[in-house]
Motif scaffolding. Structure first.
Motif, PDB file in Angstrom:
ATOM      1  N   MET A  19      -3.318  75.599  67.812  1.00  0.00           N
ATOM      2  CA  MET A  19      -2.744  76.005  69.056  1.00  0.00           C
ATOM      3  C   MET A  19      -2.255  74.993  69.957  1.00  0.00           C
ATOM      4  O   MET A  19      -1.302  74.983  70.662  1.00  0.00           O
ATOM      5  CB  MET A  19      -3.837  76.912  69.790  1.00  0.00           C
ATOM      6  CG  MET A  19      -4.172  78.261  69.646  1.00  0.00           C
ATOM      7  SD  MET A  19      -5.495  79.145  70.219  1.00  0.00           S
ATOM      8  CE  MET A  19      -5.215  78.805  72.009  1.00  0.00           C
ATOM      9  N   ALA A  20      -2.895  73.780  69.595  1.00  0.00           N
ATOM     10  CA  ALA A  20      -2.595  72.495  70.428  1.00  0.00           C
ATOM     11  C   ALA A  20      -1.186  71.830  69.693  1.00  0.00           C
ATOM     12  O   ALA A  20      -0.678  71.150  70.512  1.00  0.00           O
ATOM     13  CB  ALA A  20      -3.569  71.647  70.342  1.00  0.00           C
ATOM     14  N   THR A  21      -1.345  71.877  68.456  1.00  0.00           N
ATOM     15  CA  THR A  21      -0.321  71.222  67.951  1.00  0.00           C
ATOM     16  C   THR A  21       1.077  71.975  67.621  1.00  0.00           C
ATOM     17  O   THR A  21       2.124  71.587  67.618  1.00  0.00           O
ATOM     18  CB  THR A  21      -0.853  70.563  66.366  1.00  0.00           C
ATOM     19  OG1 THR A  21      -1.227  71.517  65.619  1.00  0.00           O
ATOM     20  CG2 THR A  21      -1.897  69.473  66.722  1.00  0.00           C
ATOM     21  N   ARG A  22       0.860  73.327  67.199  1.00  0.00           N
ATOM     22  CA  ARG A  22       1.914  74.018  66.704  1.00  0.00           C
ATOM     23  C   ARG A  22       1.881  75.621  67.591  1.00  0.00           C
ATOM     24  O   ARG A  22       1.804  76.443  66.935  1.00  0.00           O
ATOM     25  CB  ARG A  22       2.003  74.159  65.332  1.00  0.00           C
ATOM     26  CG  ARG A  22       2.306  72.690  64.551  1.00  0.00           C
ATOM     27  CD  ARG A  22       2.555  72.786  63.148  1.00  0.00           C
ATOM     28  NE  ARG A  22       3.013  74.006  62.358  1.00  0.00           N
ATOM     29  CZ  ARG A  22       3.216  74.246  61.562  1.00  0.00           C
ATOM     30  NH1 ARG A  22       2.485  73.297  60.497  1.00  0.00           N
ATOM     31  NH2 ARG A  22       3.681  75.080  60.569  1.00  0.00           N
ATOM     32  N   MET A  45     -13.391  70.174  65.591  1.00  0.00           N
ATOM     33  CA  MET A  45     -12.136  70.909  66.198  1.00  0.00           C
ATOM     34  C   MET A  45     -12.064  72.175  65.139  1.00  0.00           C
ATOM     35  O   MET A  45     -11.743  71.986  64.025  1.00  0.00           O
ATOM     36  CB  MET A  45     -10.966  70.208  66.902  1.00  0.00           C
ATOM     37  CG  MET A  45     -10.209  71.303  67.704  1.00  0.00           C
ATOM     38  SD  MET A  45      -8.645  70.786  68.100  1.00  0.00           S
ATOM     39  CE  MET A  45      -8.834  69.886  69.513  1.00  0.00           C
ATOM     40  N   HIS A  46     -12.231  73.294  65.916  1.00  0.00           N
ATOM     41  CA  HIS A  46     -11.608  74.578  64.931  1.00  0.00           C
ATOM     42  C   HIS A  46     -10.231  74.541  64.690  1.00  0.00           C
ATOM     43  O   HIS A  46      -9.470  74.167  65.555  1.00  0.00           O
ATOM     44  CB  HIS A  46     -11.949  75.829  65.791  1.00  0.00           C
ATOM     45  CG  HIS A  46     -12.236  77.109  65.036  1.00  0.00           C
ATOM     46  ND1 HIS A  46     -11.030  77.514  64.792  1.00  0.00           N
ATOM     47  CD2 HIS A  46     -13.039  77.751  64.339  1.00  0.00           C
ATOM     48  CE1 HIS A  46     -11.378  78.762  63.965  1.00  0.00           C
ATOM     49  NE2 HIS A  46     -12.500  78.765  63.479  1.00  0.00           N
ATOM     50  N   PRO A  47     -10.096  74.731  63.400  1.00  0.00           N
ATOM     51  CA  PRO A  47      -8.559  74.815  63.057  1.00  0.00           C
ATOM     52  C   PRO A  47      -7.660  75.618  63.909  1.00  0.00           C
ATOM     53  O   PRO A  47      -6.464  75.361  64.158  1.00  0.00           O
ATOM     54  CB  PRO A  47      -8.667  75.502  61.588  1.00  0.00           C
ATOM     55  CG  PRO A  47     -10.006  75.185  61.242  1.00  0.00           C
ATOM     56  CD  PRO A  47     -11.137  75.291  62.144  1.00  0.00           C
ATOM     57  N   LEU A  48      -7.906  76.762  64.482  1.00  0.00           N
ATOM     58  CA  LEU A  48      -7.408  77.613  65.456  1.00  0.00           C
ATOM     59  C   LEU A  48      -6.928  76.784  66.538  1.00  0.00           C
ATOM     60  O   LEU A  48      -5.641  76.899  67.130  1.00  0.00           O
ATOM     61  CB  LEU A  48      -8.000  79.055  65.618  1.00  0.00           C
ATOM     62  CG  LEU A  48      -7.203  79.877  66.337  1.00  0.00           C
ATOM     63  CD1 LEU A  48      -5.794  80.318  65.690  1.00  0.00           C
ATOM     64  CD2 LEU A  48      -8.187  81.053  66.685  1.00  0.00           C
ATOM     65  N   LEU A  49      -7.788  76.123  67.238  1.00  0.00           N
ATOM     66  CA  LEU A  49      -7.865  75.536  68.361  1.00  0.00           C
ATOM     67  C   LEU A  49      -6.672  74.151  68.094  1.00  0.00           C
ATOM     68  O   LEU A  49      -5.823  73.918  68.738  1.00  0.00           O
ATOM     69  CB  LEU A  49      -9.121  74.707  69.137  1.00  0.00           C
ATOM     70  CG  LEU A  49      -9.788  75.973  69.495  1.00  0.00           C
ATOM     71  CD1 LEU A  49     -11.399  75.166  70.007  1.00  0.00           C
ATOM     72  CD2 LEU A  49      -9.402  76.604  70.678  1.00  0.00           C
ATOM     73  N   HIS A  50      -6.984  73.555  66.968  1.00  0.00           N
ATOM     74  CA  HIS A  50      -5.832  72.533  66.415  1.00  0.00           C
ATOM     75  C   HIS A  50      -4.515  73.006  66.290  1.00  0.00           C
ATOM     76  O   HIS A  50      -3.641  72.327  66.698  1.00  0.00           O
ATOM     77  CB  HIS A  50      -6.513  71.813  65.181  1.00  0.00           C
ATOM     78  CG  HIS A  50      -5.734  70.798  64.831  1.00  0.00           C
ATOM     79  ND1 HIS A  50      -5.475  69.567  65.258  1.00  0.00           N
ATOM     80  CD2 HIS A  50      -4.755  70.874  63.517  1.00  0.00           C
ATOM     81  CE1 HIS A  50      -4.683  68.872  65.062  1.00  0.00           C
ATOM     82  NE2 HIS A  50      -4.285  69.416  63.737  1.00  0.00           N
TER      83      HIS A  50
END
Length: 126
Positions: free
Chosen positions: A8-11, A1-6
């Motif tokens: 957005m989902a977590t923080r 998973m792309h770090p930006l998506l991660h």
């Protein structure tokens, strides 16, 4: 998973703060950018007007030179000097308009954007 998506989902609050910081940076830089663009537009308009006046005066000088005999001219040098004044002023205005002040006004935004892109590229590496 792309770090930006991660992220957005977590923080999502962190991204919201970052967007607010971008908005604040743009709001702080906008008057400088606007002033630089207005200065460039004014100087460009002055350069265009000076060039037009110089060309018209040069045309009048050529017509006078063609019509008036050289022996009866009191100051033939004026036929060359008078059009040169607005033409030189036009060149000066154009140089001042291209001085790069509008590029300097956007420098902070470019630096911040480049830093964010670098951070995302480093985060995307495995």
């Amino acid at each position: 998973m792309h770090p930006l998506l991660h992220l957005m989902a977590t923080r999502p609050a962190l991204l919201a703060e970052h967007a607010e910081a971008y908005a604040a940076l743009i709001a702080a830089e906008l008057p400088r950018i606007s002033a630089a663009w207005q200065r460039c537009a004014r100087l460009s308009a002055l350069a265009l007007c000076g060039a037009a006046i110089g060309v018209v005066l040069a045309g009048v000088g050529v017509m006078l030179w063609a019509v008036v005999p050289e022996g009866s001219m009191h100051a033939p040098w004026a036929l060359w000097v008078v059009p040169l004044v607005p033409l030189l002023a036009s060149v000066g205005c154009m140089q001042a308009a291209r001085s790069g002040s509008e590029r300097e006004a956007i420098a902070n935004l470019r630096q911040q954007f480049a830093a964010d892109l670098l951070m995302l590229r480093e985060a995307a590496r495995p």
